[in-house]
Design a protein around this motif. Structure first.
Motif, PDB file in Angstrom:
ATOM      1  N   GLU A   1       0.827  -1.189   0.000  1.00 36.13           N
ATOM      2  CA  GLU A   1       0.000   0.000   0.000  1.00 36.13           C
ATOM      3  C   GLU A   1       0.869   1.250   0.000  1.00 36.13           C
ATOM      4  OE1 GLU A   1      -3.505  -0.611   0.120  1.00 36.13           O
ATOM      5  OE2 GLU A   1      -3.252   1.442  -0.615  1.00 36.13           O
ATOM      6  N   LEU A   2       0.838   1.963  -1.087  1.00 36.90           N
ATOM      7  CA  LEU A   2       1.671   3.159  -1.158  1.00 36.90           C
ATOM      8  C   LEU A   2       1.178   4.279  -0.266  1.00 36.90           C
ATOM      9  CD1 LEU A   2       2.811   3.622  -4.796  1.00 36.90           C
ATOM     10  CD2 LEU A   2       4.162   3.495  -2.725  1.00 36.90           C
ATOM     11  N   SER A   3      -0.088   4.238   0.077  1.00 37.11           N
ATOM     12  CA  SER A   3      -0.578   5.347   0.888  1.00 37.11           C
ATOM     13  C   SER A   3      -0.087   5.226   2.326  1.00 37.11           C
ATOM     14  CB  SER A   3      -2.104   5.419   0.837  1.00 37.11           C
ATOM     15  OG  SER A   3      -2.647   4.217   1.289  1.00 37.11           O
TER      16      SER A   3
ATOM     17  N   SER B   1       5.767   4.514   1.192  1.00 38.49           N
ATOM     18  CA  SER B   1       6.120   5.576   0.255  1.00 38.49           C
ATOM     19  C   SER B   1       7.525   6.078   0.543  1.00 38.49           C
ATOM     20  CB  SER B   1       5.076   6.698   0.255  1.00 38.49           C
ATOM     21  OG  SER B   1       5.006   7.321   1.490  1.00 38.49           O
TER      22      SER B   1
END
Lengths: 348, 348
Positions: A72-74, A79
């Motif tokens: 999950e990049l969020s 990130s």
DNA sequence: TAGCGATGTGCAAACGATTGCGCCGGTTTG
DNA sequence: CAAACCGGCGCAATCGTTTGCACATCGCTA
């Protein structure tokens, strides 16, 4: 428009020499005469020649591309990690193919499939929460595509990985709480399967032992990290007969939910109940009731190290020493970060 | 180990037929007899044959890869956008190459260069904050690589883009505040150059006009979005003679800083001063004093639309209609989201 | 003068898949 | 019965680059 991109053959044609000479000239090969070299390089510049990488990839059986699969990049952790990966990759002329599993095993498989078919040179993977079956990784071995896992490591033998040792950070966290006077300390842990969960528990146990406190297994609860389950787990801890006065929570996001739940129960955060967690996210700075402290896991660095490791594996592969049965296991130390007085303090 | 991956030629050899037949059989070409088709497909499955994409890419002059260049994945807006991009891309058998500019023009150029050399089929770009020079985009046109911009659009003619119209959302925001009784409303806006800033201001002006309130330009301040500058800008607004009772802030992150500043001045948020902002980030849910409302910009949707647009351009290109001089300009409407009672409310 | 080592180039194969065209044998058609 | 047709398949070129090997030329030495 119809500017067909110039090719080596085109240059060769114009100069009345062979393609091989052009190729060698462009690579500064020693066996090409200076005169020809110059002529070739000049014309190449003039025509704005750029090698057709797809042809080269094909010919060299190498794509200079690494695949990154993460949940999950969020999530700030990932990130940040991908920044480390990207920076390192681009520095080494590699390019990054991205895929989010959104914590689904199915999606993870698909992405791996796609990346395999795109012939990435190697993979960097942080596995999905719910992944139980590792066949899709096993199959990569047969294709000779190296994988370096980071942060979320599957429970498999013979893999390369980069991870952050959470034991030390956990011990620091528990010590911190004990110093603050807490004696009954709960742990809201993640899925049991995750190595990361095991380490947290291990750290917890070690710290209690070192402080000559009895380890009470009922104070440690595992749960997947959905909001509902977190609420339930928090409730469970808070309803224990031996009720904890502090809880060590799997990470800052989870802590937000746990705090939320506690507040609904009219508990006063940092008075009736304290929280410490992991990740040390910047947002918790702005948050109503951030954890008192958080264990930093250095995501950027993890990403970077993982990439370096992968690149090394790739260069070994190129130089033909495939079979070396050594596996990289790189461990960074985590570190507790104690938060300054936060906004909430100012409110009270 | 030395399991050389099976190729079409290998299958052909084993079956004593030609490679072309194998290729056609695998593609279910009508001119191949059923018997041969079956034999081929069986053997292919048995050998675990997978087409060598690099060969196909090379041969077809197409990589089924799109490049995504954006400023910063750690910003929630972009990580949401990339999810939209990825989902759409993967659905269409495309793959996503990633690069973050970190708001540096230099980095942006490099990434575009790399992606060009990797022969991506097309690009999705949200430009860096500080990019003034657009040559690197112009050059892509010559290489016939289509670009679709999203969210951060450069000020160039003849481009494709997807953006979110902030005027409507801003009007909704101002109306909301006016309905709450505010009359003096400030705006803490972003860099003047950004189209997004201009739209916010435009919305502000229109809304005031519609509500028969005078537009006071001194109530609108621009600043780059660093914490320091935000503090300064907030200070500026709060020290005005005509002091605003509400401020519309560039986005939720910036609002966090603005709120921080106001609290340091002992102002009571939502009483002495109200904030409304843009982005509607989930984190603000957990935040001590979230803005009362926030303008949603639908990043996932923007990413999705941008990708769809790009894919359409690519398919047009494939079918040979290159020169169509029409440019996609897709505008989504933003929408004000009023926050439920937040944590802070419960505190008080 | 024959032989030899440099030096500078070209030939051709190889990477794996696709595709236009042509060939062969059998069936249908006039 | 010959002509036309068609289903089923193979040949060979093509995409752009790299690279092992052979070849040619030249000057030098023995």
């Amino acid at each position: 428009m119809e500017n067909k991109l110039p090719t080596i053959t085109e240059i060769a044609r114009r100069l009345n020499i062979s393609a091989s000479t052009v190729s060698r000239a462009l690579h500064n090969h020693s066996s090409i005469g200076l005169r020809t070299k110059m002529r070739v390089q000049e014309l190449a510049k003039e025509l704005n020649y750029e090698p057709n990488q797809t042809a080269i990839f094909f010919q060299q059986r190498k794509t200079f591309t690494i695949g990154v699969v993460l949940p999950e990049l969020s999530e700030a952790f990932f990130s940040a990690a991908i920044s480390g990966i990207e920076d390192c990759a681009y520095k080494n002329k590699y390019t990054v193919l991205m895929g989010q599993s959104h914590d689904s095993e199915e999606k993870e498989k698909q992405i791996i499939e796609t990346m395999k078919s795109h012939r990435v040179d190697g993979l960097l993977v942080s596995i999905a929460n719910k992944t139980n079956n590792y066949d899709h990784f096993e199959s990569l071995k047969r294709y000779n595509i190296p994988v370096v896992f980071f942060d979320r490591i599957p429970d498999m033998p013979d893999i390369h990985y980069v991870a952050c040792n959470l034991i030390s950070g956990t011990i620091q966290a528990i010590n911190f709480l004990i110093k603050k006077g807490h004696r009954v300390i709960g742990m809201l842990n993640g899925p049991e399967k995750l190595a990361a969960s095991k380490e947290r528990e291990e750290g917890y146990i070690q710290a209690m032992k070192k402080n000559r406190l009895k380890f009470d297994p009922t104070l440690v609860v595992n749960c997947d990290l959905s909001t509902d389950k977190v609420y339930a787990a928090t409730e469970h801890l808070l309803k224990l007969k031996r009720k904890p006065t502090a809880i060590v929570v799997f990470n800052d996001y989870v802590a937000l939910d746990a705090v939320q739940y506690a507040r609904r129960q009219k508990l006063r955060i940092n008075k009736d109940i304290c929280f410490v967690s992991y990740a040390n996210l910047p947002i918790s700075h702005y948050t109503a009731f951030p954890p008192m402290a958080s264990v930093e896991q250095f995501p950027y660095l993890q990403g970077q190290k993982a990439t370096e490791t992968l690149l090394e594996l790739l260069s070994n592969k190129d130089s033909g020493q495939e079979g070396t049965n050594t596996y990289y296991k790189i461990i960074l130390e985590s570190q507790l970060v104690i938060k300054e007085n936060n906004i909430a303090d100012q409110v009270l």
